[in-house]
Design an enzyme around this catalytic site. Structure first.
Site, PDB file in Angstrom:
ATOM      1  N   GLY A  73      35.448 101.621 -44.189  1.00 36.96           N
ATOM      2  CA  GLY A  73      34.531 100.718 -43.482  1.00 36.96           C
ATOM      3  C   GLY A  73      33.370 101.430 -42.811  1.00 36.96           C
TER       4      GLY A  73
ATOM      5  N   GLY B  25      30.335 101.801 -43.858  1.00 32.89           N
ATOM      6  CA  GLY B  25      28.991 101.335 -44.209  1.00 32.89           C
ATOM      7  C   GLY B  25      28.382 100.484 -43.107  1.00 32.89           C
ATOM      8  N   THR B  26      29.194 100.160 -42.091  1.00 32.73           N
ATOM      9  CA  THR B  26      28.706  99.291 -41.009  1.00 32.73           C
ATOM     10  C   THR B  26      29.182  99.846 -39.658  1.00 32.73           C
ATOM     11  OG1 THR B  26      30.711  97.924 -40.991  1.00 32.73           O
ATOM     12  CG2 THR B  26      28.939  97.214 -42.468  1.00 32.73           C
TER      13      THR B  26
ATOM     14  N   ARG C 267      43.848  96.655 -48.742  1.00 28.58           N
ATOM     15  CA  ARG C 267      45.094  95.889 -48.944  1.00 28.58           C
ATOM     16  C   ARG C 267      45.756  96.261 -50.260  1.00 28.58           C
ATOM     17  NH1 ARG C 267      42.213  90.187 -47.836  1.00 28.58           N
ATOM     18  NH2 ARG C 267      40.620  91.333 -48.964  1.00 28.58           N
TER      19      ARG C 267
ATOM     20  N   PHE D 227      38.438  87.801 -36.212  1.00 30.53           N
ATOM     21  CA  PHE D 227      37.607  86.684 -35.752  1.00 30.53           C
ATOM     22  C   PHE D 227      38.408  85.935 -34.703  1.00 30.53           C
ATOM     23  CE2 PHE D 227      40.116  85.485 -39.368  1.00 30.53           C
ATOM     24  CZ  PHE D 227      40.677  84.269 -39.014  1.00 30.53           C
TER      25      PHE D 227
ATOM     26  N   SER E  90      45.610  79.521 -39.154  1.00 29.93           N
ATOM     27  CA  SER E  90      46.347  79.204 -40.380  1.00 29.93           C
ATOM     28  C   SER E  90      47.200  80.412 -40.763  1.00 29.93           C
ATOM     29  CB  SER E  90      45.372  78.888 -41.513  1.00 29.93           C
ATOM     30  OG  SER E  90      44.695  80.073 -41.880  1.00 29.93           O
TER      31      SER E  90
ATOM     32  N   TYR F 156      43.533  95.720 -26.809  1.00 27.43           N
ATOM     33  CA  TYR F 156      44.508  94.629 -26.711  1.00 27.43           C
ATOM     34  C   TYR F 156      45.812  94.964 -27.447  1.00 27.43           C
ATOM     35  CZ  TYR F 156      41.630  92.684 -30.660  1.00 27.43           C
ATOM     36  OH  TYR F 156      40.909  92.477 -31.812  1.00 27.43           O
TER      37      TYR F 156
ATOM     38  N   LYS G  32      46.792  95.554 -34.310  1.00 34.02           N
ATOM     39  CA  LYS G  32      46.364  96.801 -33.657  1.00 34.02           C
ATOM     40  C   LYS G  32      47.520  97.433 -32.880  1.00 34.02           C
ATOM     41  CE  LYS G  32      41.902  97.161 -34.680  1.00 34.02           C
ATOM     42  NZ  LYS G  32      41.385  98.255 -35.524  1.00 34.02           N
TER      43      LYS G  32
ATOM     44  N   ILE H  30      31.144  98.100 -27.639  1.00 32.82           N
ATOM     45  CA  ILE H  30      30.066  98.915 -28.206  1.00 32.82           C
ATOM     46  C   ILE H  30      29.303  98.009 -29.164  1.00 32.82           C
ATOM     47  CG2 ILE H  30      29.495 100.996 -29.524  1.00 32.82           C
ATOM     48  CD1 ILE H  30      32.080 102.267 -28.526  1.00 32.82           C
TER      49      ILE H  30
HETATM   50  P1  NAP Z   1      32.642  95.963 -38.635  1.00 32.81           P
HETATM   51  O1  NAP Z   1      31.221  96.321 -38.536  1.00 32.81           O
HETATM   52  O2  NAP Z   1      33.024  94.522 -38.901  1.00 32.81           O
HETATM   53  O3  NAP Z   1      33.271  96.898 -39.760  1.00 32.81           O
HETATM   54  C1  NAP Z   1      34.466  96.644 -40.407  1.00 32.81           C
HETATM   55  C2  NAP Z   1      34.417  97.428 -41.701  1.00 32.81           C
HETATM   56  O4  NAP Z   1      35.679  97.301 -42.339  1.00 32.81           O
HETATM   57  C3  NAP Z   1      33.341  96.904 -42.653  1.00 32.81           C
HETATM   58  O5  NAP Z   1      32.507  97.976 -43.013  1.00 32.81           O
HETATM   59  C4  NAP Z   1      34.122  96.389 -43.853  1.00 32.81           C
HETATM   60  O6  NAP Z   1      33.451  96.769 -45.061  1.00 32.81           O
HETATM   61  C5  NAP Z   1      35.442  97.137 -43.725  1.00 32.81           C
HETATM   62  N1  NAP Z   1      36.540  96.356 -44.277  1.00 32.81           N
HETATM   63  C6  NAP Z   1      36.970  95.131 -43.864  1.00 32.81           C
HETATM   64  N2  NAP Z   1      37.987  94.710 -44.640  1.00 32.81           N
HETATM   65  C7  NAP Z   1      38.203  95.697 -45.559  1.00 32.81           C
HETATM   66  C8  NAP Z   1      39.117  95.854 -46.644  1.00 32.81           C
HETATM   67  N3  NAP Z   1      40.026  94.891 -46.953  1.00 32.81           N
HETATM   68  N4  NAP Z   1      39.071  97.000 -47.361  1.00 32.81           N
HETATM   69  C9  NAP Z   1      38.167  97.964 -47.081  1.00 32.81           C
HETATM   70  N5  NAP Z   1      37.285  97.873 -46.064  1.00 32.81           N
HETATM   71  C10 NAP Z   1      37.299  96.742 -45.324  1.00 32.81           C
HETATM   72  O7  NAP Z   1      33.510  96.383 -37.364  1.00 32.81           O
HETATM   73  P2  NAP Z   1      33.203  97.409 -36.153  1.00 32.81           P
HETATM   74  O8  NAP Z   1      32.794  96.605 -34.965  1.00 32.81           O
HETATM   75  O9  NAP Z   1      32.346  98.519 -36.628  1.00 32.81           O
HETATM   76  O10 NAP Z   1      34.666  97.923 -35.862  1.00 32.81           O
HETATM   77  C11 NAP Z   1      35.148  99.135 -36.395  1.00 32.81           C
HETATM   78  C12 NAP Z   1      36.542  99.378 -35.848  1.00 32.81           C
HETATM   79  O11 NAP Z   1      36.532  99.367 -34.415  1.00 32.81           O
HETATM   80  C13 NAP Z   1      37.547  98.316 -36.271  1.00 32.81           C
HETATM   81  O12 NAP Z   1      38.799  98.935 -36.488  1.00 32.81           O
HETATM   82  C14 NAP Z   1      37.595  97.394 -35.049  1.00 32.81           C
HETATM   83  O13 NAP Z   1      38.812  96.685 -34.964  1.00 32.81           O
HETATM   84  C15 NAP Z   1      37.453  98.406 -33.929  1.00 32.81           C
HETATM   85  N6  NAP Z   1      36.929  97.825 -32.671  1.00 32.81           N
HETATM   86  C16 NAP Z   1      35.592  97.548 -32.524  1.00 32.81           C
HETATM   87  C17 NAP Z   1      35.110  97.077 -31.300  1.00 32.81           C
HETATM   88  C18 NAP Z   1      33.626  96.864 -31.070  1.00 32.81           C
HETATM   89  O14 NAP Z   1      33.191  96.667 -29.923  1.00 32.81           O
HETATM   90  N7  NAP Z   1      32.776  96.891 -32.071  1.00 32.81           N
HETATM   91  C19 NAP Z   1      36.009  96.839 -30.242  1.00 32.81           C
HETATM   92  C20 NAP Z   1      37.366  97.065 -30.454  1.00 32.81           C
HETATM   93  C21 NAP Z   1      37.830  97.601 -31.653  1.00 32.81           C
HETATM   94  P3  NAP Z   1      33.439  95.814 -46.375  1.00 32.81           P
HETATM   95  O15 NAP Z   1      33.084  94.444 -45.903  1.00 32.81           O
HETATM   96  O16 NAP Z   1      32.413  96.462 -47.237  1.00 32.81           O
HETATM   97  O17 NAP Z   1      34.819  95.895 -46.961  1.00 32.81           O
END
Ligand code: NAP
Length: 291
Positions: free
Chosen positions: A28, A30-31, A80, A110, A118, A160, A175, A204
Site C-alpha cells: 500500500g 502508492g498512497t 488477501r 470505513f 454487513s 484503537y 488491528k 496524520i
Molecule cells: P490509505 O491511503 O487508504 O492506504 C491504504 C493502502 O492499502 C492503499 O495504498 C491501498 O492500495 C492498499 N490496499 C488496500 N487494500 C489492499 C489489498 N487488499 N491488497 C493490497 N493493498 C491494499 O491509508 P493510510 O491512511 O495511508 O493508512 C496507512 C496505514 O496506517 C493503514 O494500515 C492504516 O490502518 C493506518 N492508520 C492510518 C491513520 C491515518 O491517520 N492516516 C490512522 C491510524 C492508522 P490499493 O488500493 O492500490 O490496493
C-alpha cells in the site's frame, strides 16, 4: 504552544546511506502513509518494492520513488490472496534480491455503526487488515527462514487496537489482531534473526485519505490541531522516520514492541466526562430499525 514542529522534509536522524543495498517491501505504498514511509527509506538509500492492487496507486508510488532517484519495483498484489503475495515476492527477489525489510502497511477501513455493518463489510476489512497482514508476514518469514537470513517486519497499526474504536468495530478488531501478531511472531522468529515490531500513527492527514475517512474527520471541529494534546497533527515524515529507525541497525534489540507516534492523543482523558453521543447520531444517521 504544543509540541514543537519537526525538522523539514528531507532531514533524517539516521546516517546517509543507512539502507544502501537494502530492499524494503511495502504494501500500500502508492498512497498516504505508506508512500511517506517509502520516501524516508528511499532517501536513506533503500530499493523499494511497492505492492498493492490499483495501477494508479502503483504508478503514483513509482513516480514518488523515481523523484528521489530510488530504485523501485511496483507489483500488483491483493494481500488477501497468498498466491499474489508469493508472486510479488518473486518479482521483488528478481529485481533486488530478497527484501530485508517488510512494512505491512496496507489496510482497509470505513466508519459504520456496528448494527449497520454487513457480514461482507466485516469480512472484507478483517480479511485485508488482519488476514492479509499475516499472509504477507508469513511469506517474508518463510523465505528468510529458508535462506537463513535476518529481516525486519513492521506492522502498521492503530491505537484503537488497545482502546476499541466506536464506529470502526471491524478495523479495530483487525488491528488488535495485527498488534497481537507482532508479539507472537517476534518470539517465534527472533531465534532466526527476524525482528517484528508494530508502528501506530495518530492523526496524520494526507491527500489520499478515502472520502469516508475525510467525511468522518470533517464531523469534528475544523481545527484539527486543537483536538490533539500536542496541539498539532502529525506529519508523514515523522511517521516515516519512526519506521526507518525501527528497521535500522540502531534498533535491532527492539522487537515485539508497538511504537505509537501520535502526540499522546490515544491516552487523552478529561477530568469530567463529555456527554455520550451514540455513534449513529455522530454520523447523522436515523434511529436503527430492522425494517
Ligand atoms: P490509505 O491511503 O487508504 O492506504 C491504504 C493502502 O492499502 C492503499 O495504498 C491501498 O492500495 C492498499 N490496499 C488496500 N487494500 C489492499 C489489498 N487488499 N491488497 C493490497 N493493498 C491494499 O491509508 P493510510 O491512511 O495511508 O493508512 C496507512 C496505514 O496506517 C493503514 O494500515 C492504516 O490502518 C493506518 N492508520 C492510518 C491513520 C491515518 O491517520 N492516516 C490512522 C491510524 C492508522 P490499493 O488500493 O492500490 O490496493
Amino acid at each position: 504552544m504544543g509540541l514543537p514542529h519537526p525538522p523539514p522534509l528531507g532531514a533524517s536522524a539516521l546516517p546517509a546511506g543507512t539502507f544502501d543495498g537494502v530492499c524494503v517491501f511495502i504494501t500500500g505504498a502508492g498512497t498516504g502513509l505508506g508512500k511517506g514511509i517509502a520516501q524516508e527509506f528511499a532517501r536513506l538509500g533503500a530499493s523499494i518494492v511497492i505492492a498493492s492492487r490499483k495501477p494508479e496507486h502503483l504508478d503514483a508510488g513509482r513516480a514518488a520513488m523515481e523523484e528521489l532517484g530510488a530504485p523501485v519495483e511496483t507489483v500488483a498484489c491483493d494481500i488477501r490472496e497468498p498466491d499474489t503475495i508469493a508472486a510479488a515476492f518473486d518479482a521483488a527477489e528478481a529485481a533486488f534480491g530478497l527484501p530485508q525489510v517488510l512494512v505491512n502497511n496496507a489496510a482497509a477501513n470505513f466508519p459504520v455503526p456496528a448494527e449497520d455493518m454487513s457480514p461482507n463489510a466485516w469480512r472484507t476489512v478483517v480479511d485485508i487488515t488482519l488476514n492479509g497482514t499475516f499472509f504477507v508476514a508469513r511469506e517474508f518469514g518463510r523465505r528468510h527462514l529458508d535462506a537463513d537470513t535476518p529481516g525486519s517486519i513492521i506492522n502498521i497499526g492503530a491505537s484503537y487496537a488497545w482502546t476499541g474504536g466506536p464506529g470502526f468495530a471491524h478495523s479495530a478488531a483487525a488491528k488488535a489482531g495485527a498488534k497481537n501478531m507482532v508479539e507472537t511472531l517476534a518470539v517465534e522468529w527472533g531465534p532466526y534473526g527476524i525482528q517484528v515490531n508494530g508502528l501506530v500513527p495518530g492523526l496524520i492527514p494526507h491527500e489520499d485519505m478515502t472520502a469516508d475517512i475525510q467525511e468522518n474527520l470533517s464531523r469534528a471541529d475544523d481545527e484539527k490541531d486543537a483536538l490533539q494534546p500536542a496541539m498539532r497533527v502529525g506529519t508523514r515524515r515523522e511517521f516515516g522516520w519512526a519506521a526507518t529507525f525501527l528497521a535500522s541497525p540502531y534498533a535491532q534489540f527492539i522487537t515485539g514492541h508497538t511504537l505509537v507516534v501520535d502526540g499522546a492523543n490515544w491516552q487523552r482523558r478529561a477530568m469530567t466526562n463529555p456527554t455520550v453521543v451514540p455513534i449513529r447520531e455522530q454520523m447523522g444517521k436515523e434511529p436503527f430499525s430492522l425494517s
